[in-house]
Write a protein that holds these residues in place. Sequence first.
Motif, mmCIF file in Angstrom:
data_model
loop_
_atom_site.group_PDB
_atom_site.id
_atom_site.type_symbol
_atom_site.label_atom_id
_atom_site.label_comp_id
_atom_site.label_asym_id
_atom_site.label_seq_id
_atom_site.Cartn_x
_atom_site.Cartn_y
_atom_site.Cartn_z
ATOM 1 N N LYS A 8 0.840 -1.212 0.000
ATOM 2 C CA LYS A 8 0.000 0.000 0.000
ATOM 3 C C LYS A 8 0.870 1.256 0.000
ATOM 4 O O LYS A 8 0.579 2.226 -0.703
ATOM 5 C CB LYS A 8 -0.931 -0.011 1.218
ATOM 6 C CG LYS A 8 -1.881 1.160 1.252
ATOM 7 C CD LYS A 8 -2.815 1.083 2.441
ATOM 8 C CE LYS A 8 -3.711 2.316 2.483
ATOM 9 N NZ LYS A 8 -4.553 2.348 3.653
ATOM 10 N N ALA A 9 1.945 1.242 0.784
ATOM 11 C CA ALA A 9 2.855 2.390 0.822
ATOM 12 C C ALA A 9 3.519 2.598 -0.537
ATOM 13 O O ALA A 9 3.602 3.728 -1.035
ATOM 14 C CB ALA A 9 3.914 2.189 1.907
ATOM 15 N N PHE A 10 3.982 1.511 -1.161
ATOM 16 C CA PHE A 10 4.623 1.618 -2.478
ATOM 17 C C PHE A 10 3.662 2.215 -3.502
ATOM 18 O O PHE A 10 4.028 3.069 -4.294
ATOM 19 C CB PHE A 10 5.093 0.255 -2.981
ATOM 20 C CG PHE A 10 6.207 -0.379 -2.188
ATOM 21 C CD1 PHE A 10 7.115 0.378 -1.464
ATOM 22 C CD2 PHE A 10 6.358 -1.756 -2.174
ATOM 23 C CE1 PHE A 10 8.145 -0.220 -0.745
ATOM 24 C CE2 PHE A 10 7.380 -2.368 -1.465
ATOM 25 C CZ PHE A 10 8.280 -1.595 -0.755
ATOM 26 N N GLU A 11 2.428 1.726 -3.491
ATOM 27 C CA GLU A 11 1.477 2.130 -4.517
ATOM 28 C C GLU A 11 0.829 3.492 -4.247
ATOM 29 O O GLU A 11 0.074 3.982 -5.080
ATOM 30 C CB GLU A 11 0.429 1.041 -4.719
ATOM 31 C CG GLU A 11 1.047 -0.209 -5.315
ATOM 32 C CD GLU A 11 0.063 -1.294 -5.704
ATOM 33 O OE1 GLU A 11 -1.168 -1.052 -5.682
ATOM 34 O OE2 GLU A 11 0.534 -2.408 -6.032
ATOM 35 N N SER A 12 1.155 4.097 -3.116
ATOM 36 C CA SER A 12 0.639 5.439 -2.851
ATOM 37 C C SER A 12 1.765 6.462 -2.683
ATOM 38 O O SER A 12 1.517 7.590 -2.260
ATOM 39 C CB SER A 12 -0.264 5.434 -1.614
ATOM 40 O OG SER A 12 0.460 5.021 -0.474
ATOM 41 N N MET A 13 3.001 6.083 -3.034
ATOM 42 C CA MET A 13 4.109 7.042 -2.946
ATOM 43 C C MET A 13 3.869 8.202 -3.903
ATOM 44 O O MET A 13 3.069 8.105 -4.841
ATOM 45 C CB MET A 13 5.428 6.351 -3.244
ATOM 46 C CG MET A 13 5.663 6.077 -4.709
ATOM 47 S SD MET A 13 7.291 5.440 -5.001
ATOM 48 C CE MET A 13 6.884 4.211 -6.225
ATOM 49 N N GLN A 14 4.556 9.275 -3.668
ATOM 50 C CA GLN A 14 4.461 10.460 -4.498
ATOM 51 C C GLN A 14 5.797 10.690 -5.198
ATOM 52 O O GLN A 14 6.834 10.757 -4.529
ATOM 53 C CB GLN A 14 4.121 11.696 -3.646
ATOM 54 C CG GLN A 14 2.780 11.595 -2.934
ATOM 55 C CD GLN A 14 1.621 11.525 -3.917
ATOM 56 O OE1 GLN A 14 1.523 12.329 -4.824
ATOM 57 N NE2 GLN A 14 0.762 10.544 -3.718
ATOM 58 N N LEU A 15 5.753 10.779 -6.522
ATOM 59 C CA LEU A 15 6.964 11.083 -7.287
ATOM 60 C C LEU A 15 6.998 12.582 -7.565
ATOM 61 O O LEU A 15 5.968 13.203 -7.812
ATOM 62 C CB LEU A 15 6.979 10.294 -8.602
ATOM 63 C CG LEU A 15 7.028 8.774 -8.445
ATOM 64 C CD1 LEU A 15 6.895 8.094 -9.808
ATOM 65 C CD2 LEU A 15 8.320 8.341 -7.756
ATOM 66 N N LYS A 16 8.197 13.140 -7.521
ATOM 67 C CA LYS A 16 8.366 14.564 -7.808
ATOM 68 C C LYS A 16 8.264 14.797 -9.313
ATOM 69 O O LYS A 16 8.699 13.974 -10.100
ATOM 70 C CB LYS A 16 9.734 15.052 -7.312
ATOM 71 C CG LYS A 16 9.885 14.994 -5.815
ATOM 72 C CD LYS A 16 11.269 15.426 -5.402
ATOM 73 C CE LYS A 16 11.458 15.272 -3.910
ATOM 74 N NZ LYS A 16 12.841 15.541 -3.501
ATOM 75 N N ARG A 17 7.715 15.888 -9.669
ATOM 76 C CA ARG A 17 7.607 16.251 -11.101
ATOM 77 C C ARG A 17 8.793 17.047 -11.523
ATOM 78 O O ARG A 17 9.395 17.776 -10.887
ATOM 79 C CB ARG A 17 6.331 17.062 -11.352
ATOM 80 C CG ARG A 17 5.090 16.279 -11.043
ATOM 81 C CD ARG A 17 4.629 15.570 -12.276
ATOM 82 N NE ARG A 17 3.552 14.668 -11.907
ATOM 83 C CZ ARG A 17 3.411 13.496 -12.448
ATOM 84 N NH1 ARG A 17 4.252 13.053 -13.323
ATOM 85 N NH2 ARG A 17 2.420 12.726 -12.116
#
Length: 175
Positions: A166-175
């Motif tokens: 769940k943590a992996f699939e809700s991480m936030q990537l920087k733009r």
Amino acid sequence: MIIRNIFFLLLLLSGIAQAYEFEDGSIEIPEGFEGPITQNMGQGVSSTAFSFLHGEAGGTLLQITTWNPGQKFPNMPKEELKDGSAQYLLQFLGGIERKRENFERGKVEFVEVSDHPLAKVNWKGNVMGKSVHGTMYCFIYNSKIYSFHTQDLASFNKKYTNLAVKAFESMQLKR
């Protein structure tokens, strides 16, 4: 009185999920996972790990590995990113497979995180006579290859690995 309230607040907050910032994003580390433990593995590879300890039974691994090959990748369409991510995923998973008996892996799937494709695979096997399972992700982002991995004893019925997934699939990537 004030010191006691501050102490209580710190105790309360210490059990809450913590954000971990990596170079290209952030991930909420689930409650109960301890770390980070970081390791520079040379040749542009570094690893950061968190674990949910189960006492003598070991613990659940939540690991983030970054490989920076040191060269700028060309812009790639999503399909190329998916193909490359799947290729690297299977290469990284090969290291897990070599250390497991009765290794089985599922089909490579893809999930979108921050509008970016991640290759994902579930696996299971045995290590030191114990049944284990895990999920590994891989993706290419900002000319780096990331591998996110969780594993645990099968006897915990994915209770803690599901938290990592769940943590992996809700991480936030920087733009």
